[in-house]
Write a protein that holds these residues in place. Structure first.
Motif, PDB file in Angstrom:
ATOM      1  N   ALA B  15       0.838  -1.205   0.000  1.00 14.90           N
ATOM      2  CA  ALA B  15       0.000   0.000   0.000  1.00 14.90           C
ATOM      3  C   ALA B  15       0.875   1.258   0.000  1.00 14.90           C
ATOM      4  CB  ALA B  15      -0.919  -0.012   1.218  1.00 14.90           C
ATOM      5  N   VAL B  16       1.905   1.257   0.837  1.00 17.84           N
ATOM      6  CA  VAL B  16       2.768   2.443   0.905  1.00 17.84           C
ATOM      7  C   VAL B  16       3.470   2.673  -0.433  1.00 17.84           C
ATOM      8  CG1 VAL B  16       4.850   3.410   1.961  1.00 17.84           C
ATOM      9  CG2 VAL B  16       3.100   2.335   3.392  1.00 17.84           C
ATOM     10  N   LEU B  17       3.974   1.592  -1.009  1.00 13.80           N
ATOM     11  CA  LEU B  17       4.681   1.727  -2.288  1.00 13.80           C
ATOM     12  C   LEU B  17       3.731   2.196  -3.383  1.00 13.80           C
ATOM     13  CD1 LEU B  17       7.278   1.433  -3.890  1.00 13.80           C
ATOM     14  CD2 LEU B  17       6.642  -0.951  -4.361  1.00 13.80           C
ATOM     15  N   ALA B  18       2.539   1.617  -3.410  1.00 16.33           N
ATOM     16  CA  ALA B  18       1.580   2.024  -4.437  1.00 16.33           C
ATOM     17  C   ALA B  18       1.226   3.503  -4.291  1.00 16.33           C
ATOM     18  CB  ALA B  18       0.322   1.159  -4.349  1.00 16.33           C
ATOM     19  N   GLY B  19       1.002   3.899  -3.055  1.00 15.46           N
ATOM     20  CA  GLY B  19       0.671   5.303  -2.823  1.00 15.46           C
ATOM     21  C   GLY B  19       1.810   6.230  -3.209  1.00 15.46           C
ATOM     22  N   THR B  20       3.011   5.839  -2.883  1.00 19.65           N
ATOM     23  CA  THR B  20       4.170   6.675  -3.209  1.00 19.65           C
ATOM     24  C   THR B  20       4.356   6.779  -4.722  1.00 19.65           C
ATOM     25  OG1 THR B  20       5.225   5.932  -1.154  1.00 19.65           O
ATOM     26  CG2 THR B  20       6.629   7.043  -2.756  1.00 19.65           C
ATOM     27  N   LEU B  21       4.200   5.635  -5.393  1.00 18.70           N
ATOM     28  CA  LEU B  21       4.332   5.666  -6.850  1.00 18.70           C
ATOM     29  C   LEU B  21       3.225   6.505  -7.495  1.00 18.70           C
ATOM     30  CD1 LEU B  21       5.335   1.952  -7.559  1.00 18.70           C
ATOM     31  CD2 LEU B  21       6.755   3.979  -7.940  1.00 18.70           C
ATOM     32  N   TYR B  22       2.069   6.454  -6.900  1.00 18.37           N
ATOM     33  CA  TYR B  22       0.943   7.211  -7.461  1.00 18.37           C
ATOM     34  C   TYR B  22       1.207   8.711  -7.371  1.00 18.37           C
ATOM     35  CZ  TYR B  22      -3.778   8.813  -8.397  1.00 18.37           C
ATOM     36  OH  TYR B  22      -4.870   9.451  -8.950  1.00 18.37           O
ATOM     37  N   VAL B  23       1.532   9.193  -6.166  1.00 14.81           N
ATOM     38  CA  VAL B  23       1.769  10.646  -6.039  1.00 14.81           C
ATOM     39  C   VAL B  23       3.063  11.043  -6.756  1.00 14.81           C
ATOM     40  CG1 VAL B  23       0.510  10.865  -3.884  1.00 14.81           C
ATOM     41  CG2 VAL B  23       2.959  10.499  -3.811  1.00 14.81           C
ATOM     42  N   GLY B  24       3.935  10.043  -6.932  1.00 15.75           N
ATOM     43  CA  GLY B  24       5.148  10.344  -7.665  1.00 15.75           C
ATOM     44  C   GLY B  24       4.912  10.549  -9.146  1.00 15.75           C
ATOM     45  N   ALA B  25       3.900   9.851  -9.664  1.00 13.24           N
ATOM     46  CA  ALA B  25       3.694   9.858 -11.110  1.00 13.24           C
ATOM     47  C   ALA B  25       2.564  10.768 -11.563  1.00 13.24           C
ATOM     48  CB  ALA B  25       3.435   8.438 -11.595  1.00 13.24           C
ATOM     49  N   ARG B  26       1.645  11.114 -10.668  1.00 11.37           N
ATOM     50  CA  ARG B  26       0.484  11.874 -11.119  1.00 11.37           C
ATOM     51  C   ARG B  26       0.361  13.151 -10.310  1.00 11.37           C
ATOM     52  NH1 ARG B  26      -2.886   9.463 -14.372  1.00 11.37           N
ATOM     53  NH2 ARG B  26      -4.592  10.826 -13.774  1.00 11.37           N
ATOM     54  N   PRO B  27      -0.181  14.212 -10.945  1.00  7.52           N
ATOM     55  CA  PRO B  27      -0.390  15.447 -10.181  1.00  7.52           C
ATOM     56  C   PRO B  27      -1.363  15.197  -9.045  1.00  7.52           C
ATOM     57  CG  PRO B  27      -0.740  15.815 -12.525  1.00  7.52           C
ATOM     58  CD  PRO B  27      -0.612  14.342 -12.333  1.00  7.52           C
ATOM     59  N   ALA B  28      -1.103  15.846  -7.930  1.00  2.58           N
ATOM     60  CA  ALA B  28      -2.014  15.729  -6.794  1.00  2.58           C
ATOM     61  C   ALA B  28      -2.602  17.102  -6.538  1.00  2.58           C
ATOM     62  CB  ALA B  28      -1.256  15.223  -5.561  1.00  2.58           C
ATOM     63  N   GLY B  29      -3.782  17.358  -7.116  1.00  4.82           N
ATOM     64  CA  GLY B  29      -4.390  18.683  -6.969  1.00  4.82           C
ATOM     65  C   GLY B  29      -3.511  19.711  -7.646  1.00  4.82           C
ATOM     66  N   PRO B  30      -3.177  20.792  -6.909  1.00  3.61           N
ATOM     67  CA  PRO B  30      -2.328  21.827  -7.521  1.00  3.61           C
ATOM     68  C   PRO B  30      -0.867  21.426  -7.629  1.00  3.61           C
ATOM     69  CG  PRO B  30      -2.803  22.370  -5.243  1.00  3.61           C
ATOM     70  CD  PRO B  30      -3.572  21.125  -5.549  1.00  3.61           C
ATOM     71  N   LEU B  31      -0.485  20.339  -6.959  1.00  8.19           N
ATOM     72  CA  LEU B  31       0.909  19.949  -6.969  1.00  8.19           C
ATOM     73  C   LEU B  31       1.229  19.127  -8.210  1.00  8.19           C
ATOM     74  CD1 LEU B  31       1.455  18.818  -3.253  1.00  8.19           C
ATOM     75  CD2 LEU B  31       2.268  20.928  -4.333  1.00  8.19           C
TER      76      LEU B  31
END
Lengths: 127, 825
Positions: B15-31
């Protein structure tokens, strides 16, 4: 003696892992950390009885990324100024931005190693 | 993690790795995607690397020979090429290297395509240039260029250079702004340069004095409106020297009292509501540049001297980029360019120097059109004949290419139409007409004397009309207000909205060059322009503009300084650029003090009035950083303006403001009904009542905001600042709250939000060797982390100038920080 050998092996593993992570980050990109860590995890699970390989990988990743930042500074860059300016854009202190960068690498490496270790242990049982 | 990992630990790790890869690869709101952002080798940290330059030669398509680029210690590229085309290719390359994001975002702003970079939030900004027809005009200007013309060749060469840089750029080396926006740089196109030049026209030549006049007439009647918004400024210190004039002249007339609203003008005023409230300030801040030249007979060194400081919006990086271009035997020119323009805009060569101030000419007119359909017109009528309306669809898309809005812009033969209050109004504007300003700069860069320079400009430079000052090594000085001045029908007045149904309303042509305001080697031995009226009324053969376009105070001050000194040095020229003296304060302070005395004599004084007058009287009328009285004066002037022109309010907001020159004229009419404060129905105030009331109110306001006068809170350097904003207005990338000397009406004015000011300062001595000094607030690099991002800021704010290196050959450049070698591909 055995303890000293064990410590040296751990240190060596840490150093090698750190260098590999640093090089692959520089050549490939941030996501390579997860791949390298996963591979290390397989090796650690299959052949090594090292405790806490996930923690080792996480620390090695942090150390590798810190080294890359230090290298930029040594080469005439200004990492501190970058942190201050970009941190201000993101409304976070420069120190927090540094920490966030290092923690991000740890969050890639640690869990990837744990998953790899799980695979490695299965391979060992199969053997 | 425990060595023996159970299902829970594995699940958690996954779960942690998936979450990290997700925010690493896709914009998160304004970021933006965090992975790419935080990557130490490719992300934002890469911007911290010292300005990256590839080792060895750089291959640029289109180059015909090797180009040697040497960057000096100030980050200025000295380009040594064998052909002009190659020189402009190299210029495009180095500008892209240093200012890529600026090139992109300013082009998008000019073209109306910011939404493609930042999304729907920029829609209104994008609509403005498109509704005004600017992108269409740029396309037509480009299409009209002869492919073999020097302009087209320079545009194409510049494009090659920019794209050579962009094409070789790795994502890791994108400017930090792209990383924050999760965007990528666009390739350059020749039309982009034209968009940028059009934008300068928009900034400098979109004034329309008819707006203020109409708004005022709708409230106080046409006669009063024409009195307070006269065609000619009542205080004359014209650019073109007048025979026999040794001082400025007050040409005051009786100001008609406020009358009944002119109901015809109410509708006209409503038409202009769409154009915003540009008249909230008496002097549009775009008109705050200075230049002056001194002939050898009045300089200490017996060489001509020239100084210029164009005032524009202050940005980081600066609107200007310094460069030096050498093509042996053909071109050797130093100065500032606008990133995106292949050429030096202000600068000097081995024979002469030049600089500009804005003329403020009225080159925009409005026509009420007769159309076939009030909602979706397809035809308009002229002289009884229906003509088709051209329609152009303007589509606005976001970062992902999705359409977010569509406009249909309609055009008559005059220009773009807008529907305003149910009427269709078209706009004719010289900025939308065929022209080739770039050719003027290319030719002028090679001029060898004042006449050649003026001829080059007159041939090709049409908009925005500029007071072009030039001086050469032979000692000649000259100025000409160059640009297209429309010849209008009837009395030629451009301050009326015309009937579009008759061709008799159309422009008859443009004024001939000999009618432009100009002067060559005047007897007085100096020339100066500071956006004042170019010619005295009695000398004007064309309608040029009106009082609302001009500022007189800086012109008064610089002429005063020039008259007083007959042995001028380059350092004098430098000091005057930040001179804190104020002709405005000199004019108005005595009136405030006299009014206070008069009130005391009439028994209408007060302790506050006495104190305020005493404090104001202590002031030396200089806007130095340490002065503690300018704040009181400025507050008093604001109060005076508000109380005097209270008849010009609608819904509690003033919709038009006469200039301070008109206020000065009114001061000589102490019983004018304009002084009466409408809020006091039982009292009819006169001039001294209002002046005193303003001073008292100002004192109270200033004490309330800054504390008592002895508290130290009145110091000017704690109140007045320059604010230099990053292009995206990111505070961390901006330089804010810089204490500055100067105020409204000084040669280095500072007012409003501090975001406008001297964008470049230059002094040139035209001796046996031409020597230049200059600076601008910022630095050559657009990288916020580069040492060349704000390295000139201290020099600029202290009123200092750097000595500009002007080598004839690469070997002569003694201080080289970087060398780039560009080779043909």
């Amino acid at each position: 003696m055995a303890e000293r050998d064990s410590a040296l092996r751990a240190l060596g593993t840490f150093a090698v892992l750190s260098v590999v992570i640093g090089l692959t980050t520089a050549w490939v990109g941030w996501w390579s950390v997860a791949i390298v860590a996963f591979a290390y995890g397989i090796l650690a699970g299959a052949w090594s009885r090292a405790a806490w390989p996930g923690a080792v990988a996480a620390l090695a990743a942090m150390f590798a990324w810190a080294d890359l930042l230090a290298l930029t500074d040594v080469r005439g860059g200004d990492v501190g100024a970058a942190a201050a300016r970009v941190g201000a854009v993101m409304h976070i202190p420069a120190g927090v931005l540094f920490l966030a960068t290092l923690v991000f690498s740890a969050l890639l490496a640690g869990p990837a190693t744990v998953l790899g270790a799980g695979v490695g242990r299965k391979l060992r049982r199969v053997d | 993690m425990p060595a023996s990992s159970g299902p829970f630990a594995i699940g958690l790790a996954a779960a942690v790795l998936a979450g990290t890869l997700y925010v690493g690869a896709r914009p998160a709101g304004p970021l933006p995607p965090l992975g790419a952002l935080l990557d130490p080798a490719h992300g934002i940290w890469r911007s911290a690397a010292s300005d990256p330059d590839p080792a060895g030669s750089i291959h640029v398509p289109g180059l015909t020979g090797r180009v040697d680029v040497r960057f000096d210690d100030r980050g200025v590229p000295h380009i040594f090429a064998t052909t002009e085309d190659d020189a402009y290719r190299a210029l495009g390359y180095v500008v892209a290297r240093d200012r890529l994001f600026q090139l992109d975002v300013q082009t998008r702003a000019a073209e109306g395509r910011l939404t493609e970079l930042v999304g729907p939030a920029a829609l209104q900004l994008d609509q403005s240039p498109r509704i005004l027809g600017m992108p269409r005009a740029a396309e037509r200007k480009l299409a009209a260029l002869d492919p073999a013309s020097p302009t087209k060749r320079a545009l194409d060469a510049y494009t090659d250079g920019v794209n050579a840089y962009v094409d070789a750029l790795k994502p890791a080396d994108y400017p930090v702004e792209y990383k924050l926006l999760n965007a990528r740089p666009a390739r350059w196109a020749p039309i982009n340069s034209i968009h940028l030049l059009n934008r300068m026209s928009w900034v400098l030549a979109s004034g329309a004095p008819e707006r203020a006049l109409a708004r005022a007439a709708a409230l106080v009647g046409s006669k009063a409106a024409e009195s307070i918004f006269p065609q000619h400024t009542p205080i004359q210190e014209p650019i073109q020297p007048m025979p026999g004039w040794t001082a400025p002249r007050d040409q005051f007339a009786s100001i008609a009292p406020p009358g009944a609203p002119d109901h015809d003008m109410v509708a006209v005023a409503e038409l202009y509501a769409r154009f915003g409230d540009a008249d909230a300030q008496p002097v549009q801040h775009a008109f705050a540049s200075n230049n002056w030249a001194v002939a050898p007979k009045r300089t200490k060194g017996a060489y001509a001297l020239l100084a210029g400081d164009p005032h524009l919006d202050l940005t980081l990086p600066s609107i200007w980029y310094e460069a030096h271009i050498v093509v042996p035997g053909k071109l050797d020119v130093y100065g500032v360019t606008i990133p995106g323009a292949p050429g030096i805009i202000i600068g000097f060569n081995r024979d002469l120097a030049w600089t500009f101030t804005n003329t403020g000419a009225d080159v925009m007119d409005f026509y009420r059109e007769t159309v076939d359909d009030s909602v979706r017109p397809t035809r308009y009528r002229v002289d009884g004949v229906w003509r088709p309306i051209e329609q152009r669809v303007e589509r606005y898309t976001d970062q992902h290419g999705r359409t977010i809005h569509v406009d249909t812009v309609r055009y008559t033969h005059r220009g773009p139409m807008q529907q305003l209050q149910g009427e269709w109004v078209s706009t004719r504007w010289t900025a939308l007409e065929p022209s080739d300003e770039l050719r003027a700069f290319l030719d002028a860069s090679r001029a060898r004397n004042v006449r050649e320079f003026e001829d080059a400009m007159a041939r090709s430079f049409f908009v925005p009309a500029q007071n072009m000052l030039v001086a050469d090594r032979k000692g000649a000085i000259a100025i000409r207000s160059t640009g297209h001045y429309p010849i209008r029908p009837d009395n030629g007045d451009g301050r009326v909205i015309r009937d579009g149904s008759t061709s008799a309303s159309d422009w008859r042509g443009f004024a001939p060059v000999q009618n432009y305001p100009q002067s060559f080697n005047p007897e007085q031995g100096y020339l100066a322009s500071a956006n004042q009226e170019p010619q005295a009324p009695e000398a004007q053969r064309e309608y040029l503009g009106s009082d609302t376009d001009y500022d007189v105070w800086r012109a008064l001050r610089i002429n005063e300084l020039l008259r007083a000194d007959s042995a001028v040095t380059p350092d004098d020229m430098r000091r005057w650029q930040t001179d804190p003296g104020s002709a405005r304060a000199d004019r108005f302070v005595p009136y405030f003090l006299a009014a206070a005395r008069a009130q005391e004599a009439r028994g209408r004084g007060s302790d506050t009035l006495t104190t305020a007058a005493k404090l104001l009287g202590e002031w030396d009328r200089r806007y130095t950083k340490t002065n503690e009285r300018a704040v009181l004066f400025e507050a008093a002037m604001r109060e005076l303006t508000s109380r005097t022109w209270d008849e010009l309010q609608r819904d509690g907001r003033r919709v038009a403001t006469p200039t301070d020159a008109v206020m000065a004229e009114l001061l000589t009419q102490p019983k004018s009904p304009w002084w009466d404060d409408r809020r006091t129905r039982d009292v009819v105030e006169d001039r001294d009542d209002i002046l005193s009331a303003s001073l008292v109110a100002a004192y109270d306001d200033v004490v309330h905001e800054y504390g008592p006068p002895e508290s130290g809170g009145w110091r000017w350097d704690g109140i007045r600042f320059a604010n230099i904003h990053h292009l995206l207005r990111i505070p961390a990338f901006s330089a804010l709250k810089i204490p500055v000397a100067g105020g409204r009406g000084t040669l280095s004015p500072s007012s409003g939000d501090g975001g406008h000011g001297p964008s470049w300062r230059m002094v040139v001595e035209l001796g046996p060797e031409v020597h230049g000094w200059g600076t601008y607030p910022g630095g050559q690099s657009g990288n916020p982390v580069s040492p060349h991002y704000t390295d000139r800021l201290d020099t600029w704010k202290n009123g200092e100038l750097d000595s500009l290196r002007f080598p004839r050959t690469p070997a002569q450049l003694r201080v080289t920080s970087t060398t780039l070698t560009l080779e043909p591909k």
